[in-house]
Design an enzyme around this catalytic site. Sequence first.
Site, PDB file in Angstrom:
ATOM      1  N   HIS A 304      -3.174  11.147  33.892  1.00  0.00           N
ATOM      2  CA  HIS A 304      -4.290  11.663  33.114  1.00  0.00           C
ATOM      3  C   HIS A 304      -4.174  11.189  31.635  1.00  0.00           C
ATOM      4  O   HIS A 304      -2.657  11.097  31.182  1.00  0.00           O
ATOM      5  CB  HIS A 304      -3.917  13.336  33.083  1.00  0.00           C
ATOM      6  CG  HIS A 304      -5.177  13.845  32.683  1.00  0.00           C
ATOM      7  ND1 HIS A 304      -5.567  14.140  31.236  1.00  0.00           N
ATOM      8  CD2 HIS A 304      -6.263  14.262  33.099  1.00  0.00           C
ATOM      9  CE1 HIS A 304      -6.652  14.623  31.108  1.00  0.00           C
ATOM     10  NE2 HIS A 304      -7.216  14.774  32.233  1.00  0.00           N
ATOM     11  N   ASP A 361      -7.378  16.806  40.384  1.00  0.00           N
ATOM     12  CA  ASP A 361      -8.149  16.025  41.696  1.00  0.00           C
ATOM     13  C   ASP A 361      -7.059  15.938  43.047  1.00  0.00           C
ATOM     14  O   ASP A 361      -7.676  15.608  44.167  1.00  0.00           O
ATOM     15  CB  ASP A 361      -8.730  14.860  41.437  1.00  0.00           C
ATOM     16  CG  ASP A 361     -10.068  15.054  40.371  1.00  0.00           C
ATOM     17  OD1 ASP A 361     -10.590  16.043  40.643  1.00  0.00           O
ATOM     18  OD2 ASP A 361     -10.268  14.444  39.369  1.00  0.00           O
TER      19      ASP A 361
HETATM   20  N1  ACO Z   1      -1.256   4.706  39.578  1.00  0.00           N
HETATM   21  C1  ACO Z   1      -0.418   3.877  39.132  1.00  0.00           C
HETATM   22  N2  ACO Z   1      -0.267   3.589  37.941  1.00  0.00           N
HETATM   23  C2  ACO Z   1      -1.231   4.294  37.086  1.00  0.00           C
HETATM   24  C3  ACO Z   1      -1.937   5.302  37.451  1.00  0.00           C
HETATM   25  C4  ACO Z   1      -1.880   5.675  38.673  1.00  0.00           C
HETATM   26  N3  ACO Z   1      -2.650   6.825  39.332  1.00  0.00           N
HETATM   27  N4  ACO Z   1      -2.293   5.842  36.279  1.00  0.00           N
HETATM   28  C5  ACO Z   1      -2.022   5.318  35.306  1.00  0.00           C
HETATM   29  N5  ACO Z   1      -1.130   4.012  35.755  1.00  0.00           N
HETATM   30  C6  ACO Z   1      -0.354   3.323  35.000  1.00  0.00           C
HETATM   31  C7  ACO Z   1      -1.126   2.093  34.506  1.00  0.00           C
HETATM   32  O1  ACO Z   1      -1.241   1.126  35.392  1.00  0.00           O
HETATM   33  C8  ACO Z   1      -0.542   1.606  33.100  1.00  0.00           C
HETATM   34  O2  ACO Z   1       0.680   1.162  33.471  1.00  0.00           O
HETATM   35  P1  ACO Z   1       1.281  -0.009  32.429  1.00  0.00           P
HETATM   36  O3  ACO Z   1       1.317   0.550  31.112  1.00  0.00           O
HETATM   37  O4  ACO Z   1       2.605  -0.419  32.987  1.00  0.00           O
HETATM   38  O5  ACO Z   1       0.135  -1.194  32.356  1.00  0.00           O
HETATM   39  C9  ACO Z   1      -0.110   3.039  32.677  1.00  0.00           C
HETATM   40  O6  ACO Z   1       0.069   3.734  33.743  1.00  0.00           O
HETATM   41  C10 ACO Z   1      -1.271   3.855  31.630  1.00  0.00           C
HETATM   42  O7  ACO Z   1      -2.368   3.732  32.323  1.00  0.00           O
HETATM   43  P2  ACO Z   1      -3.932   3.890  31.533  1.00  0.00           P
HETATM   44  O8  ACO Z   1      -4.842   3.392  32.491  1.00  0.00           O
HETATM   45  O9  ACO Z   1      -3.510   2.944  30.175  1.00  0.00           O
HETATM   46  O10 ACO Z   1      -3.664   5.551  30.950  1.00  0.00           O
HETATM   47  P3  ACO Z   1      -4.913   6.238  30.718  1.00  0.00           P
HETATM   48  O11 ACO Z   1      -4.673   7.289  30.058  1.00  0.00           O
HETATM   49  O12 ACO Z   1      -6.169   5.511  30.290  1.00  0.00           O
HETATM   50  O13 ACO Z   1      -5.328   6.786  32.346  1.00  0.00           O
HETATM   51  C11 ACO Z   1      -6.308   7.786  34.145  1.00  0.00           C
HETATM   52  C12 ACO Z   1      -5.834   7.786  32.762  1.00  0.00           C
HETATM   53  C13 ACO Z   1      -7.476   6.957  34.107  1.00  0.00           C
HETATM   54  C14 ACO Z   1      -6.593   9.129  34.672  1.00  0.00           C
HETATM   55  C15 ACO Z   1      -5.371   7.088  35.176  1.00  0.00           C
HETATM   56  O14 ACO Z   1      -4.140   7.730  35.198  1.00  0.00           O
HETATM   57  C16 ACO Z   1      -5.887   6.805  36.631  1.00  0.00           C
HETATM   58  O15 ACO Z   1      -6.573   5.911  36.792  1.00  0.00           O
HETATM   59  N6  ACO Z   1      -5.700   7.698  37.401  1.00  0.00           N
HETATM   60  C17 ACO Z   1      -6.132   7.643  38.889  1.00  0.00           C
HETATM   61  C18 ACO Z   1      -7.563   8.222  38.787  1.00  0.00           C
HETATM   62  C19 ACO Z   1      -7.443   9.792  38.871  1.00  0.00           C
HETATM   63  O16 ACO Z   1      -6.818  10.324  39.424  1.00  0.00           O
HETATM   64  N7  ACO Z   1      -8.430  10.139  37.734  1.00  0.00           N
HETATM   65  C20 ACO Z   1      -8.637  11.431  37.589  1.00  0.00           C
HETATM   66  C21 ACO Z   1      -8.465  11.864  36.205  1.00  0.00           C
HETATM   67  S1  ACO Z   1      -8.445  13.877  36.041  1.00  0.00           S
HETATM   68  C22 ACO Z   1     -10.034  13.965  35.662  1.00  0.00           C
HETATM   69  O17 ACO Z   1     -10.864  13.121  35.280  1.00  0.00           O
HETATM   70  C23 ACO Z   1     -10.684  15.203  36.330  1.00  0.00           C
END
Ligand code: ACO
Length: 426
Positions: A304, A361
Site C-alpha cells: 500500500h 483487497d
Molecule cells: N508485490 C511485489 N512487490 C511489490 C508489491 C507487490 N504487491 N507492491 C510493491 N512492491 C515492491 C515494488 O516492486 C518496489 O520494489 P523496489 O523498490 O525494489 O523496486 C517497492 O515494493 C515499492 O513499490 P511501489 O510501486 O513504488 O510502491 P507504491 O507505494 O507506489 O505501491 C501499490 C503501492 C501500487 C498498492 C503496490 O503495493 C501494488 O502494486 N500492490 C498490488 C496491487 C494492490 O493490491 N493494490 C491495492 C492497493 S489498496 C487500494 O487501492 C484499495
Amino acid sequence: MTDFVKLTYGDKIYRLPVVVGSEGEKAIDISKLRQETGFITLDPGYANTGSCKSNITFMDGEKGILRYRGIPVEQLAEHSTFKETAYLLINGELPTQKQLNQFSVLLNDHSLVHEDMQFFYLNFPRASHPMGILSSMVNALRSFYPELQNLEEEINITVTRLLSKVRTMAAMSYKIARGHKVVYPRPDLMYCANFLNMMFDSPVRPYIIDEDVVKALNVFWILHADHEQNCSTSAVRLVGSARVNLYAAISAGIAALWGPLHGGANQAVIEMLTEIAETGGNIKPFIERAKDKNDPFRLMGFGHRVYKTYDPRAKIMKKMCDKLLSKFNIHDPLLDLAQELEAVALKEDYFIEHNLYPNVDFYSGIVLRAIGIPTNMFTVMFAIGRLPGWIAQWKESMDDPHWKLGRPRQIYTGPLERGYVPIHHR
Ligand code: ACO
C-alpha cells in the site's frame, strides 16, 4: 506563531511556512516557492505531496490507524451501518435518530432509476466491464436529471441521488447482463438488504435476507467508505476543481478506481488465487515472480502507498471472512491459498524489507464471493462503498475558500526549439 523551514540555495535563504495538522503531521507550505525562488517541486506519483487540508479522514500508515471524522473504523465496523457512516462522512457528525430517519426517507425517494436508462444498459456490448458501464452511466445521470437553479438544493439532491441510485444501477446492470428482469428497490428494506434483494431476488427463487450477510455487506462498505487522498479521490477532487458537475467528478473517480493497482485489486486477487489453484496450488513460483525485479508480476492485495504495516481494514475483513464462511459452512479453497500465501509472504525477507502486508483487497474478494457477488462486480462493490468518501471530499473542496483549479507543473525534458521540416526534406 508560524514556524518556518529554511531553504538555502546559493547565498540566499528562503523561509517556508510549516503547517501542522490536528494529529501533529507536518507539511512545508511551498505554494509561493516558484514565485519567490523560481523552483517547483518534483514528486512523481505525489507520494510526498499534500494536495489539501482536510478534516474528513485520518490515517497513520506506520501505526495502521484509520478514522472517519475522528471515529476509529473498527468502532464503526462493529456498531454502525453503512448508511449512518455515509451520513457521518458527508455531514461531519453522527446523525440523531430523527436525522437518520429523514436520510432514509430521502434515499428511498430517490432510489428509482429513470426507466429510459435501461436502453443504455441494453446497448452495451455483452462483454463490457461493469466498471466501464457504471462510470458512463453515472456521467449520463446529468442528462436525465438536469441542474436545479437553487445551488444548495441541487447539491443535496445530487448527493442523495448518487448514494441511492448508484446502488440500484449496479444491481440493475447485473440483472440485465444476465438477461433477467430488473428487481425494483423496496422502501421497506434497509440500504444493504435492499441492494442484496435487487441483486439476487428472482420470481423463481425469492431471496431470503440473512442478517449476517447484511452485516458483512455493511462492514465491507464501511471499510471502503473513505481513505483520504487516494488515487480515485484525488481524481474526483482534480476533475471537480474544474467545477464540473458532481456526476462527472464521481464518474472520473469510478474510472480511476477500476485500475488493478487501486480498486481493481479485489478482482485481481481472486484472479491470481484462481490461477494459483488452476496451476496446481503451488504458491512458491508466484512468490518468486513477485520478488523478481525483471518480472512485472506483483502479489495482488499486498502493499500500500501509505500503510507500511498490516492494513487495519484487512484485519477486520479477514475476521468477517472467517465468520461468514463458517456460518454458511463454505469451504473456499481460495481462502486456504490466501492464508498460505500470507503466511509465507510475511516471513520472506523481500516482503519484510519492502513493508508489504495484506491490504483490504486481499480478503475482501473472498467475503464478496461468499455473499454471491460475481468477480467482475467486485470493483463496483468498492465503488458503491467509496461514494460517501468521494462526495464528502468533493463537498469539502467546493466549500474551501482557498481551493484552486488543480493544475500541477512539470519539468520539461524534450527537445529544444527547432524548426518545422517539410515532409519532402525529411
Ligand atoms: N508485490 C511485489 N512487490 C511489490 C508489491 C507487490 N504487491 N507492491 C510493491 N512492491 C515492491 C515494488 O516492486 C518496489 O520494489 P523496489 O523498490 O525494489 O523496486 C517497492 O515494493 C515499492 O513499490 P511501489 O510501486 O513504488 O510502491 P507504491 O507505494 O507506489 O505501491 C501499490 C503501492 C501500487 C498498492 C503496490 O503495493 C501494488 O502494486 N500492490 C498490488 C496491487 C494492490 O493490491 N493494490 C491495492 C492497493 S489498496 C487500494 O487501492 C484499495
